[in-house]
Design a protein around this motif. Structure first.
Motif: not given
Length: 444
Positions: A43-44, A47, A77, A113, A142, A149, A151
């Protein structure tokens, strides 16, 4: 229920501070709490792709993921999982996590994201960070904890020094120092037959417990059993193990308790009646939950609507939202910040502390170092761990170039690691230089 915060450093723009003073808490003013969850590198990376798409649409060059910034963002995070703020749980500014970091965006409770990037881009302060012409590299965190979650975007004016190749998810546990004033215990029991005022013999239950997130009090940071003590007032009625799981053994009443090891005043207990399947024993009249540290201990949503709450581990789903019943001021956390925090930092350059020496005399460590020009003072740390992740036995601020560690903290025949860094105080805030080289010393 979603929330955003942004912060940026700028030498060309000067604003007065409007968020109070963030003075680092001493080790004696903090507890070490374990934070556990899942870091999502996939997910990072997603983004990062969206960030660079938005920059390209605005005629800007792409940002490169930097390994150090990525690691710092993941750690930040995790920190926001226990205290959602640009101030770190131990009282430091967020920028102390990595000296080359110049800007930060944080957000909580966005599920993807795409959704968190939409939130950031629709906020002036966050958008300014993402589209800044000053930034050249980025780190993205993340972290998922308790179905929520967290972020983080960490920006730097420097070009990326090394580019990571990480993807996938990693379960991770960090030990985080948190100010004692931020620690409020959250706890309740979960029994086999939910919300019954009693148990029957052979039925089981367990504690949900952790630390309320004071920066976003609609949720809490789940506890790890080794940080807590569990007990039963009558083990012949209810037995309880070291993980907080309890079992009804015989008829009667017993009080089960959970207590933070670092502070016995942070505790919660509940009296439970036990009866056999054929018994009609009346339930004791005193069934009110009591706690020394958190008075609003009402139960979570009814099991008939389990998807509305993350307070219970019994019915987790991807679409859960934090329950409002944890918040003493629910309206504070339900809306995004309409005025993202902007903060400036003077151009301060402090030399790295040099000529650090450590002498051992019996159960005493004598630490000396060379004076740093323009420094207001120094921070000295002594640890049994060479990475200073755990067992920091000495963490002190001093204006002198000498410190002494003695007493019960220093034992014979043990190895200690020492480091020092200078700081400059401006308008009530401390700005730090780099840590000195670590000196290793073994007592005789």
């Amino acid at each position: 229920m979603k929330k955003l915060l942004s912060i940026a450093l700028s030498i060309s723009m000067m604003f007065s501070l409007a968020i109070g003073l963030n003075i680092t808490a001493k080790a004696s003013e903090t507890y070490n709490i374990q934070v556990k969850g899942v870091c999502d590198y996939t997910k990072a990376n997603e983004i990062l792709n969206i960030v660079n798409q938005r920059r390209s649409e605005n005629g800007l060059s792409a940002l490169t993921m930097d390994t150090e910034l990525l690691n710092a963002a993941m750690d930040r995070a995790m920190e926001t999982g226990i205290y959602y703020s640009h101030t770190r749980p131990n009282g430091d500014s967020c920028f102390t996590i990595l000296s080359k970091m110049n800007g930060e965006n944080i957000a909580v409770n966005y599920q993807s994201p795409e959704s968190v990037m939409t939130g950031w881009m629709n906020s002036t302060g966050h958008r300014a960070n993402i589209l800044s012409t000053n930034f050249k590299s980025i780190g993205i965190g993340c972290f998922k904890s308790n179905s929520v979650y967290y972020w983080v975007q960490s920006f730097s004016n420097r070009a990326a020094e090394s580019v990571p190749g990480k993807s996938g998810t990693v379960e991770k546990t960090n030990t985080v120092a948190i100010q004692k004033s931020l620690v409020t215990l959250y706890a309740h029991t979960v029994k086999s037959r939910a919300y019954a005022s009693y148990m029957e013999v052979n039925e089981t239950g367990y504690f949900n417990y952790g630390i309320v997130n004071q920066g976003w009090s609609s949720t809490y940071c789940p506890g790890i059993a080794s940080d807590y003590t569990f007990s039963s007032s009558n083990s012949s009625v209810i037995s309880i193990d070291s993980n907080g799981k309890f079992t009804a053994i015989g008829e009667g009443t017993a009080r089960v308790s959970v207590q933070l090891k670092a502070d016995s005043s942070k505790s919660y207990s509940e009296e439970i009646a036990v009866r056999s399947g054929n018994s009609v024993t009346n339930t004791p009249s005193n069934q009110t939950k009591t706690t020394a540290s958190y008075t609003n201990q009402t139960k979570t949503k009814s099991p008939t609507n389990p998807t509305k709450s993350t307070m219970s581990f019994t019915f987790p789903t991807k679409e859960t939202r934090p329950s409002k019943n944890l918040s003493t001021n629910p309206t504070k956390a339900t809306e995004p910040s309409k005025s993202p925090i902007q903060i400036t930092k003077p151009s301060i350059k402090l030399a790295q502390v040099k000529k650090l020496t450590v002498k051992a005399k019996g159960k005493k460590l004598i630490i000396k170092w060379q004076k740093v020009d323009n420094a207001t003072g120094y921070r000295v740390q002594v640890s049994r761990n060479k990475r200073f992740k755990k067992k920091i036995i000495f963490d002190k601020f001093t204006k002198k170039t000498r410190a002494v560690v003695k007493g019960k903290k220093v034992k014979r025949g043990k190895t200690y690691y020492v480091r020092v860094r200078a700081y400059k105080a401006v308008n009530g805030r401390r700005y730090f230089g780099k840590w000195s080289k670590v000196v290793k010393k073994k007592t005789k």
